[in-house]
Design an enzyme around this catalytic site. Sequence first.
Site, PDB file in Angstrom:
ATOM      1  N   ASP A  53      20.795 -63.646 -47.277  1.00 46.58           N
ATOM      2  CA  ASP A  53      21.414 -62.522 -46.224  1.00 46.58           C
ATOM      3  C   ASP A  53      21.761 -63.650 -45.662  1.00 46.58           C
ATOM      4  OD1 ASP A  53      21.096 -60.723 -44.231  1.00 46.58           O
ATOM      5  OD2 ASP A  53      19.430 -61.521 -43.292  1.00 46.58           O
ATOM      6  N   HIS A  98      26.851 -61.071 -33.186  1.00 46.94           N
ATOM      7  CA  HIS A  98      25.820 -60.892 -33.120  1.00 46.94           C
ATOM      8  C   HIS A  98      25.139 -62.586 -33.316  1.00 46.94           C
ATOM      9  CE1 HIS A  98      21.137 -60.598 -34.818  1.00 46.94           C
ATOM     10  NE2 HIS A  98      21.891 -61.807 -35.947  1.00 46.94           N
ATOM     11  N   GLU A 128      16.856 -54.987 -38.154  1.00 44.88           N
ATOM     12  CA  GLU A 128      18.639 -55.277 -37.501  1.00 44.88           C
ATOM     13  C   GLU A 128      19.480 -55.003 -39.120  1.00 44.88           C
ATOM     14  OE1 GLU A 128      18.848 -59.755 -39.399  1.00 44.88           O
ATOM     15  OE2 GLU A 128      18.159 -60.518 -37.097  1.00 44.88           O
ATOM     16  N   GLU A 165      22.162 -54.284 -41.279  1.00 46.94           N
ATOM     17  CA  GLU A 165      23.102 -54.565 -41.972  1.00 46.94           C
ATOM     18  C   GLU A 165      23.198 -53.756 -43.309  1.00 46.94           C
ATOM     19  OE1 GLU A 165      21.431 -58.471 -43.430  1.00 46.94           O
ATOM     20  OE2 GLU A 165      20.665 -58.830 -41.571  1.00 46.94           O
ATOM     21  N   ASP A 176      16.809 -55.319 -41.747  1.00 50.15           N
ATOM     22  CA  ASP A 176      16.159 -56.351 -42.171  1.00 50.15           C
ATOM     23  C   ASP A 176      15.280 -57.075 -41.236  1.00 50.15           C
ATOM     24  OD1 ASP A 176      15.236 -59.679 -42.292  1.00 50.15           O
ATOM     25  OD2 ASP A 176      16.958 -60.071 -41.755  1.00 50.15           O
ATOM     26  N   ARG A 227      10.900 -61.143 -33.720  1.00 47.59           N
ATOM     27  CA  ARG A 227      11.793 -62.507 -33.342  1.00 47.59           C
ATOM     28  C   ARG A 227      10.746 -63.646 -32.252  1.00 47.59           C
ATOM     29  NH1 ARG A 227      16.113 -61.102 -34.682  1.00 47.59           N
ATOM     30  NH2 ARG A 227      16.968 -59.585 -34.822  1.00 47.59           N
ATOM     31  N   GLN A 276       9.402 -65.700 -35.428  1.00 47.67           N
ATOM     32  CA  GLN A 276      10.738 -66.412 -35.604  1.00 47.67           C
ATOM     33  C   GLN A 276      11.088 -67.323 -34.616  1.00 47.67           C
ATOM     34  OE1 GLN A 276      14.123 -64.124 -35.807  1.00 47.67           O
ATOM     35  NE2 GLN A 276      15.747 -65.363 -36.402  1.00 47.67           N
ATOM     36  N   LYS A 291      10.577 -62.431 -40.936  1.00 45.07           N
ATOM     37  CA  LYS A 291      11.541 -61.887 -42.659  1.00 45.07           C
ATOM     38  C   LYS A 291      11.100 -60.726 -43.526  1.00 45.07           C
ATOM     39  CE  LYS A 291      15.534 -63.010 -39.722  1.00 45.07           C
ATOM     40  NZ  LYS A 291      16.912 -61.744 -39.085  1.00 45.07           N
ATOM     41  N   THR A 315      11.479 -55.763 -46.039  1.00 44.36           N
ATOM     42  CA  THR A 315      13.217 -55.475 -45.984  1.00 44.36           C
ATOM     43  C   THR A 315      13.089 -54.501 -46.155  1.00 44.36           C
ATOM     44  OG1 THR A 315      13.456 -57.961 -45.869  1.00 44.36           O
ATOM     45  CG2 THR A 315      15.758 -56.897 -46.334  1.00 44.36           C
ATOM     46  N   GLU A 357      19.793 -57.656 -29.577  1.00 46.75           N
ATOM     47  CA  GLU A 357      20.707 -57.873 -28.374  1.00 46.75           C
ATOM     48  C   GLU A 357      20.985 -56.238 -27.335  1.00 46.75           C
ATOM     49  OE1 GLU A 357      24.175 -59.130 -31.490  1.00 46.75           O
ATOM     50  OE2 GLU A 357      22.637 -58.306 -32.801  1.00 46.75           O
TER      51      GLU A 357
END
Lengths: 420, 420
Positions: A130, A137, A203, A205, A237, A241, A244, A257, A261, A367
Amino acid sequence: MTAPKTSWIASANDGQTHFSLQNLPYGIFSAGNGSPRVGVAIGDQIADLAALDDAGLLPAAARGAFAAPSLNRFIALGQPVWAATRAALGALLAEDGRGLQDDQALRDRALVPMSAATLHLPVEIPGYTDFYSSREHATNVGSMFRDPENALLPNWLEIPIGYNGRASSVVVSGTDLHRPNGQIKLPDQARPLFGPCRKLDYELEMGFIVGKPSALGEPVDTGAAGAHMFGMVILNDWSARDIQQWEYVPLGPFNSKSFGTSISPWVVTMEALEPFRRDNPVQSPDPLPYLQQQGRNAYDIALEVAVQPEGASATTVCRTNFKAMYWTMAQQLAHHTVSGCNVRIGDLMGSGTISGTTADSCGSLLETTRNGAQPVELAGGARRGFLEDGDTVTMTGWCQGDGYRVGFGAVTGKILPARR
Amino acid sequence: MTAPKTSWIASANDGQTHFSLQNLPYGIFSAGNGSPRVGVAIGDQIADLAALDDAGLLPAAARGAFAAPSLNRFIALGQPVWAATRAALGALLAEDGRGLQDDQALRDRALVPMSAATLHLPVEIPGYTDFYSSREHATNVGSMFRDPENALLPNWLEIPIGYNGRASSVVVSGTDLHRPNGQIKLPDQARPLFGPCRKLDYELEMGFIVGKPSALGEPVDTGAAGAHMFGMVILNDWSARDIQQWEYVPLGPFNSKSFGTSISPWVVTMEALEPFRRDNPVQSPDPLPYLQQQGRNAYDIALEVAVQPEGASATTVCRTNFKAMYWTMAQQLAHHTVSGCNVRIGDLMGSGTISGTTADSCGSLLETTRNGAQPVELAGGARRGFLEDGDTVTMTGWCQGDGYRVGFGAVTGKILPARR
């Protein structure tokens, strides 16, 4: 504008479908009592390539590659076979195509309504990497996880930063996932607690699938990188948080994570994406020589994310575009292999979260909501700082041609409650 | 002391061999024109399990599992079959064993001198995870890469820290590796340079091989973890320290590790290691409940690292023991899966560098030489801060029984010059 080439399968021609004659993405499907096999999406139908192969309508060089539970066997045949198969399918499915259109018995066997099929993970993935290639970002996350004054780390403008993801838990769209449990360190507590993630996020992607292996010790340069790519998918993904933030120093994200996925079921080939190449992003400073690139390695792919609470309707919370990524896929692959690291057929390379500069173009709730501080409003009055149990996240993306789309369909997933 | 049980293969009985009757480790070998298949090391011989299976001397439940290029098919049969096969081999190879000892024609087919065989990667590895479980190592590295005053990061005593490694570049002992090229940031330069690694290092680790899969969303607790382990190998996690220091923030090591990871060719089973269990390390603070464990999950495995410059003799530069690790393998697996992450048969779980408290018990040159500042003296007068081209690194390890050893053999690798 010339009218686009059309198919005798009418649903491929409405200008809105992701699965036009120009697309022809590959996936793995099953229907009825049939075993999983290779199919190609066309309008609202799936063409069963094992059946077309049995009927002798596909290139001899691909013979036997489609009665398989993943695309890997077909991919391993190499680019000339991909091109010949695509050409054969394009001819079979075009308005004036003969061989399938005019053989009702074969149509009955070889065309399956998408609504009657189950889609499976398209590729056996030996490695999942990844990247972290959106400048916006990286800046957004850096400002929240670290220091707003120095949000972009010094190495970011030099290196297409990436890390090894967990391949075992890559799942196909439609796979529901339990909210992960893990260690969470609250600022006012001396020790972490253990419990369900409180800051569950997605996320947005894109990912590319490696189609040609490289040998250990033999780097792939940016010019050769394209030949190693088979196609692309949308990738979610999922990210915890709070887990993480506590775990990621110094070796990177792990449990935050690895619980899942999700990827979209249809692999859109690089050949189908060719018309949607765009100029490379401006990079300053100039990358080191091994990262410099020729040609046009950006791709114009419109992307959207929607969140749907249980029993409510979906709200689009992000609209962005893949073309804004700072580091290109060619640079990612060149960097990945420059140490001598080898890649294998089916390797999945995630782009990193795709974010623009505004809240409604950010590819993660972290975000969009500024770490939950500015919740996003959903239809019906719900608000979300992060995901709640029962929420379904749907990501979609497409390239807009003149009167047709080359699209990726969707990747969806629903959050189930944490296990006790 | 009771005399250990002996084999009719005399070389298994000398008390020094790693491959005593008590060991019976599995590997993949080929000899002459034969295809790679499963073998068991016994003294200086390899017993060809495909041949023994053909002769009907192994359990019926394992029938056909040994004519394979990896152990995965055998491992997938499950623990009862592992135990039955080990029992059958122990009986066949014991002093009074019948069936092979007394059948000269079968001995000619089924026993291959180790010196005449090529050893291959024993396992197809779907995922490689690397932990960081030596407190001394984490402290040593933290003091050099970050802050000597706060060398151990706050999460380290709570989490068996780990990250996803690159499975594609895991190679078997004896595979030579090119010195990697990569980005190196010198302190007096504004931008990184690109070139050969100047701080090439090894890391002494043990790895365990997952023998029983777990499902996505279903954690494996510490009590069940042992049942998911098939066996262990020695692992050399080659590391480019200068590349690592520049790239590792914020997502962890990538190119600095992905150019190659070497493992020993013989997988020593957990059953063979059973007599060498030791008390768990003292952990303070008490781990969170999901990391608490019963029983004895440490293992007494003596370990050594030797460095041999081209054309010179080897010098042992590290002597340490696996039993000193802070986090156990049971805790590692419980942590890995607590988020819901699934594991698969053949997954490789590295322990992290195994270091003691003194320079001559450190598992990496980074630590032994204090980042090159205090070079280690080799036989013949050479000195090493880090590895030079032509250096061969050999790691070995064994459990010391009463009059016998259960050993891992060695993992070796030679550094070839960087590619241009």
